[in-house]
Motif scaffolding. Sequence first.
Motif, PDB file in Angstrom:
ATOM      1  N   THR A  20       0.815  -1.215   0.000  1.00  0.00           N
ATOM      2  CA  THR A  20       0.000   0.000   0.000  1.00  0.00           C
ATOM      3  C   THR A  20       0.849   1.265   0.000  1.00  0.00           C
ATOM      4  O   THR A  20       0.418   2.298  -0.500  1.00  0.00           O
ATOM      5  CB  THR A  20      -0.964   0.029   1.206  1.00  0.00           C
ATOM      6  N   GLU A  21       2.067   1.191   0.529  1.00  0.00           N
ATOM      7  CA  GLU A  21       2.965   2.356   0.573  1.00  0.00           C
ATOM      8  C   GLU A  21       3.876   2.430  -0.661  1.00  0.00           C
ATOM      9  O   GLU A  21       4.724   3.322  -0.752  1.00  0.00           O
ATOM     10  CB  GLU A  21       3.827   2.314   1.844  1.00  0.00           C
ATOM     11  N   GLU A  22       3.760   1.457  -1.562  1.00  0.00           N
ATOM     12  CA  GLU A  22       4.521   1.403  -2.816  1.00  0.00           C
ATOM     13  C   GLU A  22       6.026   1.213  -2.619  1.00  0.00           C
ATOM     14  O   GLU A  22       6.814   1.469  -3.535  1.00  0.00           O
ATOM     15  CB  GLU A  22       4.260   2.641  -3.679  1.00  0.00           C
ATOM     16  N   ALA A  23       6.456   0.723  -1.462  1.00  0.00           N
ATOM     17  CA  ALA A  23       7.889   0.560  -1.200  1.00  0.00           C
ATOM     18  C   ALA A  23       8.520  -0.463  -2.148  1.00  0.00           C
ATOM     19  O   ALA A  23       9.570  -0.197  -2.756  1.00  0.00           O
ATOM     20  CB  ALA A  23       8.126   0.155   0.250  1.00  0.00           C
ATOM     21  N   VAL A  24       7.900  -1.636  -2.283  1.00  0.00           N
ATOM     22  CA  VAL A  24       8.445  -2.677  -3.161  1.00  0.00           C
ATOM     23  C   VAL A  24       8.281  -2.240  -4.618  1.00  0.00           C
ATOM     24  O   VAL A  24       9.193  -2.398  -5.430  1.00  0.00           O
ATOM     25  CB  VAL A  24       7.778  -4.040  -2.886  1.00  0.00           C
ATOM     26  N   CYS A  25       7.138  -1.663  -4.937  1.00  0.00           N
ATOM     27  CA  CYS A  25       6.899  -1.163  -6.303  1.00  0.00           C
ATOM     28  C   CYS A  25       7.976  -0.175  -6.727  1.00  0.00           C
ATOM     29  O   CYS A  25       8.480  -0.228  -7.858  1.00  0.00           O
ATOM     30  CB  CYS A  25       5.531  -0.490  -6.392  1.00  0.00           C
ATOM     31  N   ASN A  26       8.360   0.727  -5.825  1.00  0.00           N
ATOM     32  CA  ASN A  26       9.383   1.717  -6.158  1.00  0.00           C
ATOM     33  C   ASN A  26      10.757   1.088  -6.333  1.00  0.00           C
ATOM     34  O   ASN A  26      11.530   1.517  -7.194  1.00  0.00           O
ATOM     35  CB  ASN A  26       9.412   2.831  -5.113  1.00  0.00           C
ATOM     36  N   LEU A  27      11.081   0.070  -5.539  1.00  0.00           N
ATOM     37  CA  LEU A  27      12.361  -0.627  -5.702  1.00  0.00           C
ATOM     38  C   LEU A  27      12.492  -1.228  -7.092  1.00  0.00           C
ATOM     39  O   LEU A  27      13.580  -1.289  -7.660  1.00  0.00           O
ATOM     40  CB  LEU A  27      12.509  -1.743  -4.660  1.00  0.00           C
ATOM     41  N   TYR A  28      11.374  -1.693  -7.633  1.00  0.00           N
ATOM     42  CA  TYR A  28      11.387  -2.363  -8.934  1.00  0.00           C
ATOM     43  C   TYR A  28      10.909  -1.452 -10.079  1.00  0.00           C
ATOM     44  O   TYR A  28      10.810  -1.886 -11.216  1.00  0.00           O
ATOM     45  CB  TYR A  28      10.568  -3.664  -8.859  1.00  0.00           C
ATOM     46  N   GLY A  29      10.640  -0.197  -9.757  1.00  0.00           N
ATOM     47  CA  GLY A  29      10.325   0.796 -10.790  1.00  0.00           C
ATOM     48  C   GLY A  29       9.086   0.490 -11.599  1.00  0.00           C
ATOM     49  O   GLY A  29       9.071   0.704 -12.815  1.00  0.00           O
ATOM     50  N   VAL A  30       8.020   0.027 -10.941  1.00  0.00           N
ATOM     51  CA  VAL A  30       6.821  -0.368 -11.682  1.00  0.00           C
ATOM     52  C   VAL A  30       5.673   0.634 -11.596  1.00  0.00           C
ATOM     53  O   VAL A  30       4.636   0.436 -12.231  1.00  0.00           O
ATOM     54  CB  VAL A  30       6.325  -1.771 -11.257  1.00  0.00           C
ATOM     55  N   ILE A  31       5.837   1.714 -10.837  1.00  0.00           N
ATOM     56  CA  ILE A  31       4.790   2.735 -10.767  1.00  0.00           C
ATOM     57  C   ILE A  31       4.961   3.675 -11.964  1.00  0.00           C
ATOM     58  O   ILE A  31       6.031   4.248 -12.166  1.00  0.00           O
ATOM     59  CB  ILE A  31       4.852   3.529  -9.445  1.00  0.00           C
ATOM     60  N   LYS A  32       3.900   3.806 -12.746  1.00  0.00           N
ATOM     61  CA  LYS A  32       3.944   4.592 -13.977  1.00  0.00           C
ATOM     62  C   LYS A  32       2.693   5.466 -14.088  1.00  0.00           C
ATOM     63  O   LYS A  32       1.668   5.170 -13.480  1.00  0.00           O
ATOM     64  CB  LYS A  32       3.989   3.679 -15.213  1.00  0.00           C
TER      65      LYS A  32
END
Length: 155
Positions: free
Chosen positions: A94-106
């Motif tokens: 929910t905090e996008e921590a893992v998403c940001n590590l892998y650069g998947v938020i677009k």
Amino acid sequence: MTQAAIGKPAPLFQAESTIGPISLSQCQGRAVVLYFYPKDNTPGCTTESQDFRDLYDEFLDAGCLVVGVSRDTLKSHENFCAKHGLTFPLISDTEEAVCNLYGVIKQKNMYGKQVRGIERSTFLIDAQGKLVQEWRGVKVPNHAREVLQAARSIG
């Protein structure tokens, strides 16, 4: 913050999941498929998760764990797993921590509006924790089978 890059150690994380806290370091010694999807119970995400579910025993036979990640809550993930018989863990980011590590938020275009969201992406991490392959902007049909073939090739 380390970003995901092929041939480099995969970014380490610890996050809450449907099986409790999970970290990449606790998976060492097994390959890991880390797949990011936009939202529980949407058509593409449901099909993708069902495809990984249907091939899960084959992933395990290849020495590979499967872990799904989205920004949904744990409660949403638990319901999604129960509804579709998913037996692998889903991470609540929910905090996008893992998403940001892998650069998947677009930035994505949804019905003519710009929104921030997860770009459907999958990462294959070998048993030593190195990122060996990535798929970005994934199209769901046959994707899980393609990832399985790649997992077998590193096993």
